[in-house]
Design a protein around this motif. Sequence first.
Motif, PDB file in Angstrom:
ATOM      1  N   ILE A 169       0.860  -1.180   0.000  1.00 43.08           N
ATOM      2  CA  ILE A 169       0.000   0.000   0.000  1.00 43.08           C
ATOM      3  C   ILE A 169       0.897   1.231   0.000  1.00 43.08           C
ATOM      4  O   ILE A 169       1.779   1.370   0.856  1.00 43.08           O
ATOM      5  CB  ILE A 169      -0.922  -0.005   1.236  1.00 43.08           C
ATOM      6  N   ASP A 170       0.684   2.136  -0.953  1.00 40.47           N
ATOM      7  CA  ASP A 170       1.569   3.304  -1.070  1.00 40.47           C
ATOM      8  C   ASP A 170       1.646   4.075   0.248  1.00 40.47           C
ATOM      9  O   ASP A 170       2.716   4.319   0.772  1.00 40.47           O
ATOM     10  CB  ASP A 170       1.080   4.225  -2.192  1.00 40.47           C
ATOM     11  N   SER A 171       0.482   4.509   0.762  1.00 41.41           N
ATOM     12  CA  SER A 171       0.454   5.243   2.032  1.00 41.41           C
ATOM     13  C   SER A 171      -0.755   4.813   2.845  1.00 41.41           C
ATOM     14  O   SER A 171      -1.837   4.614   2.294  1.00 41.41           O
ATOM     15  CB  SER A 171       0.373   6.760   1.815  1.00 41.41           C
ATOM     16  N   LEU A 172      -0.561   4.714   4.159  1.00 40.45           N
ATOM     17  CA  LEU A 172      -1.657   4.468   5.081  1.00 40.45           C
ATOM     18  C   LEU A 172      -1.767   5.650   6.042  1.00 40.45           C
ATOM     19  O   LEU A 172      -0.753   6.215   6.470  1.00 40.45           O
ATOM     20  CB  LEU A 172      -1.422   3.196   5.892  1.00 40.45           C
ATOM     21  N   GLY A 173      -3.016   6.017   6.381  1.00 34.54           N
ATOM     22  CA  GLY A 173      -3.208   7.124   7.300  1.00 34.54           C
ATOM     23  C   GLY A 173      -4.539   7.036   8.012  1.00 34.54           C
ATOM     24  O   GLY A 173      -5.314   6.085   7.820  1.00 34.54           O
ATOM     25  N   LEU A 174      -4.801   8.035   8.842  1.00 33.65           N
ATOM     26  CA  LEU A 174      -6.044   8.130   9.606  1.00 33.65           C
ATOM     27  C   LEU A 174      -6.558   9.552   9.451  1.00 33.65           C
ATOM     28  O   LEU A 174      -5.823  10.513   9.734  1.00 33.65           O
ATOM     29  CB  LEU A 174      -5.778   7.816  11.082  1.00 33.65           C
ATOM     30  N   ASP A 175      -7.802   9.699   8.985  1.00 33.74           N
ATOM     31  CA  ASP A 175      -8.276  11.056   8.708  1.00 33.74           C
ATOM     32  C   ASP A 175      -8.788  11.758   9.965  1.00 33.74           C
ATOM     33  O   ASP A 175      -8.748  11.220  11.074  1.00 33.74           O
ATOM     34  CB  ASP A 175      -9.290  11.069   7.561  1.00 33.74           C
ATOM     35  N   GLU A 176      -9.269  12.983   9.798  1.00 29.93           N
ATOM     36  CA  GLU A 176      -9.692  13.814  10.930  1.00 29.93           C
ATOM     37  C   GLU A 176     -10.873  13.230  11.683  1.00 29.93           C
ATOM     38  O   GLU A 176     -11.098  13.554  12.850  1.00 29.93           O
ATOM     39  CB  GLU A 176     -10.059  15.204  10.421  1.00 29.93           C
ATOM     40  N   ASN A 177     -11.627  12.357  10.999  1.00 27.07           N
ATOM     41  CA  ASN A 177     -12.796  11.737  11.616  1.00 27.07           C
ATOM     42  C   ASN A 177     -12.496  10.307  12.066  1.00 27.07           C
ATOM     43  O   ASN A 177     -13.407   9.528  12.309  1.00 27.07           O
ATOM     44  CB  ASN A 177     -13.960  11.769  10.631  1.00 27.07           C
ATOM     45  N   ASN A 178     -11.197   9.994  12.136  1.00 29.58           N
ATOM     46  CA  ASN A 178     -10.699   8.701  12.617  1.00 29.58           C
ATOM     47  C   ASN A 178     -11.063   7.529  11.712  1.00 29.58           C
ATOM     48  O   ASN A 178     -11.197   6.393  12.174  1.00 29.58           O
ATOM     49  CB  ASN A 178     -11.174   8.439  14.059  1.00 29.58           C
ATOM     50  N   ALA A 179     -11.208   7.787  10.427  1.00 29.98           N
ATOM     51  CA  ALA A 179     -11.440   6.726   9.451  1.00 29.98           C
ATOM     52  C   ALA A 179     -10.110   6.311   8.827  1.00 29.98           C
ATOM     53  O   ALA A 179      -9.272   7.161   8.515  1.00 29.98           O
ATOM     54  CB  ALA A 179     -12.388   7.201   8.358  1.00 29.98           C
ATOM     55  N   PRO A 180      -9.882   5.006   8.637  1.00 24.86           N
ATOM     56  CA  PRO A 180      -8.670   4.542   7.953  1.00 24.86           C
ATOM     57  C   PRO A 180      -8.628   5.060   6.516  1.00 24.86           C
ATOM     58  O   PRO A 180      -9.673   5.157   5.850  1.00 24.86           O
ATOM     59  CB  PRO A 180      -8.820   3.016   7.972  1.00 24.86           C
ATOM     60  N   VAL A 181      -7.428   5.390   6.050  1.00 24.06           N
ATOM     61  CA  VAL A 181      -7.265   5.944   4.701  1.00 24.06           C
ATOM     62  C   VAL A 181      -6.129   5.228   3.984  1.00 24.06           C
ATOM     63  O   VAL A 181      -5.034   5.072   4.527  1.00 24.06           O
ATOM     64  CB  VAL A 181      -6.960   7.457   4.746  1.00 24.06           C
ATOM     65  N   ILE A 182      -6.410   4.805   2.757  1.00 30.67           N
ATOM     66  CA  ILE A 182      -5.394   4.309   1.838  1.00 30.67           C
ATOM     67  C   ILE A 182      -5.181   5.382   0.775  1.00 30.67           C
ATOM     68  O   ILE A 182      -6.149   5.896   0.205  1.00 30.67           O
ATOM     69  CB  ILE A 182      -5.836   2.992   1.174  1.00 30.67           C
ATOM     70  N   VAL A 183      -3.928   5.734   0.514  1.00 27.63           N
ATOM     71  CA  VAL A 183      -3.611   6.682  -0.563  1.00 27.63           C
ATOM     72  C   VAL A 183      -2.754   5.964  -1.594  1.00 27.63           C
ATOM     73  O   VAL A 183      -1.716   5.382  -1.249  1.00 27.63           O
ATOM     74  CB  VAL A 183      -2.862   7.926  -0.037  1.00 27.63           C
ATOM     75  N   GLU A 184      -3.197   5.984  -2.836  1.00 29.30           N
ATOM     76  CA  GLU A 184      -2.446   5.390  -3.941  1.00 29.30           C
ATOM     77  C   GLU A 184      -2.111   6.482  -4.958  1.00 29.30           C
ATOM     78  O   GLU A 184      -2.919   7.381  -5.202  1.00 29.30           O
ATOM     79  CB  GLU A 184      -3.265   4.284  -4.607  1.00 29.30           C
TER      80      GLU A 184
END
Length: 295
Positions: free
Chosen positions: A59-74
């Motif tokens: 996975i290129d990038s993994l993160g957590l958004d402002e509303n605490n939802a998991p985020v995948i960035v490709e």
Amino acid sequence: MSGLKLFHTTDGGVTEVAPRLADVEADVQGLIERHMQTMLGVRFLASEYSTGAVHGGRIDSLGLDENNAPVIVEYKRGTDAGLINQGLFYMSWLLDHRDAFHRLVRERLGSAVAAQVVWTAPRLICVAGDFSRYDVHAVREHRRSIDLVRYRFYGTDHLSLQTVASVTGQPVGTRAGSRVPGAPRACAGAGAMEELAAAVDEVLRGLGDDVIAVQRQQYRAFRRLRNFACVCTPQQSKLLVYLKVDPTQVDLVPGFTRDVTGLGHHGTGDLEVQLRTDRDLERAEDLFRLGYAVA
């Protein structure tokens, strides 16, 4: 001037810079990962995250958004018809490996943040040089939360991001038309505030076609790529809205607007707006537009 941006030079002059694609995909990924919270409203967790020998992906990038939802960035340097499907492939893996994501959040952000991760609407953000009309149509038909973001470099270290399409899919684990788990309920007797909240919802959604509403337990966030407004559960006599607006840039009015920088509250944003009547909503509309413009 179309397609150009102006930058000040060291001697005080101004130069025009033409937009360009990155030399390599890693240039886009590296710059966004270094400034992910500012650019995307996402707390960076990991780069090139391995999905294991069996799954065989990264996975290129993994993160957590402002509303605490998991985020995948490709990311893709140019246009790639397989980008969305690749991201959704990783999304399926992530939903099947939630424990691994929770461990990652605990390691990077701490146990308190890991306990607040919300899985109802994990997000996929695709960043590329461009997208086809078929890509835009595909995300609008899909049940996942997907953002398509077009990038351009200006010079060597300036990056612009433009949302091409943004959709919130059906919450994970719910039926179409069902109430989102944890959606806030107004307190008894707050009928007038519920009506005011509905009017605020309409105004915020009407600011642009790219506005997405995300329901959380104690508030509803309105975002583009990043949150720009959070509307809390209606109280008995008032409705609180938090805006991503610099409180020092507005004239604060006691009983209407308040600087809450550094103060704990639900949602995100440093400007609190207190609404009690339709007149208050009219007064707040310029502030709503300001928050939308800077998101």
